[in-house]
Write a protein that holds these residues in place. Structure first.
Motif: not given
Length: 302
Positions: A45-47, A54-58, A125-130, A270-275
């Motif tokens: 879990p990323p949190r 296991l997959a979070e959306s922000v 960390w793995v980031w998917i921008d759909p 953190d996610v909002a800033i980075a992405t």
């Protein structure tokens, strides 16, 4: 959250949902190594919450976390154990073990030692921008990136990716920027660079905390030394080191970004800033390198 980036373009034909992704990841949860298991890998879990998603959306951006664990078994310790077993056979039977027998002894020794070995964990960390169809991995090691990509491709139907590819190679672009001593629009050249000769000498020149707008740097490039690393800053907001393989390393957000974030912290911030920053930087970098188009997904670059 992200310090190194390897970027992939996702096939435009892939249309996945967050639930489909979650279901696929749930089939590969991370489990610590068993007593005689050398390596284990999977999703956590990323949190950081037990039994969390296991997959979070922000903000429409999907965040995953890949975890791996390996047993640390030094070669010297293993070899010593094998020799002890070989000596015992020689003492009992009056003969030295053959090559095949020694290989079997090595397997036995490994099984004996693994339950006592220390473990080492690492995460990514793995980031998917759909929407933008980007897969971004927080690693500077291609081998580790390949492991994660393989898992995703095997578990998600129709999920195809290719390393981000541009009309102008990162190396050619960096050489041009150093020769003209002018960065592309929106970027500025910082004070770190590595140049490597293309001939047999493989000579390397490094500059650290040193101005690069000098004749000496220009002459190195003119004489055939090509940049393999160059520190640049985007829009006074994100600093990073660009490599000749189009990786981004040592990513750091400037005070301009951090001050806007204020004192708020936590996973979502953190996610909002980075992405938020990187989703604007990446298209600008692609444009600075002439846009995409040298290769199709699933096919090698020319």
């Amino acid at each position: 959250m992200f310090s190194n980036l390897i970027i992939y373009r996702i096939a435009s034909s892939w249309i996945g949902t967050l639930q489909v992704l979650e279901d696929a990841l749930q089939k590969m949860p991370f489990m610590p190594c068993g007593a005689t298991q050398e390596k284990s890998a999977g999703w956590v879990p990323p949190r950081g919450e037990a039994h969390g998603l296991l997959a979070e959306s922000v903000g429409g951006q999907w965040i995953l976390r890949f975890m791996s664990e390996s047993k640390m078994l030094p070669a010297s310790v293993l070899n010593r154990k094998v020799q002890e077993k070989a000596d015992a056979i020689e003492k009992e039977f009056g003969r030295k073990p053959g090559k095949k027998e020694k290989r079997d002894l090595k397997d036995e020794a490994k099984l004996d030692l693994l339950p006592m070995a220390f473990t080492k964990q690492s995460s990514m960390w793995v980031w998917i921008d759909p929407q933008a169809k980007l897969l971004v991995l927080d690693t500077g090691t291609q081998g580790k990136a390949d492991e994660v990509v393989t898992l995703l491709v095997e578990s998600l139907k129709g999920f195809g990716v290719a390393l981000l590819d541009t009309q102008t190679s990162a190396q050619a672009a960096m050489a041009h920027w150093l020769l003209t001593q002018e960065a592309p629009a929106g970027f500025s050249i910082d004070r770190l660079c590595e140049l490597k000769a293309a001939d047999e000498s493989k000579a390397i020149v490094r500059y650290a905390r040193h101005p690069l707008d000098i004749t000496e740097v220009k002459e190195h490039v003119q004489h055939g030394k090509l940049p393999t690393k160059l520190a640049i800053t985007w829009d006074d907001r994100v600093s990073f080191v660009l490599t000749d393989s189009l990786q981004m390393k040592k990513i750091a957000f400037t005070d301009t970004v951090l001050d806007q974030a204020g004192d708020e912290g936590g996973f979502d911030t953190d996610v909002a800033i980075a992405t938020g920053e990187l989703s604007k930087l990446i298209p600008d970098l692609i444009e600075a390198l002439g846009g995409e188009g040298r290769a199709q997904i699933g096919q090698p670059s020319p």
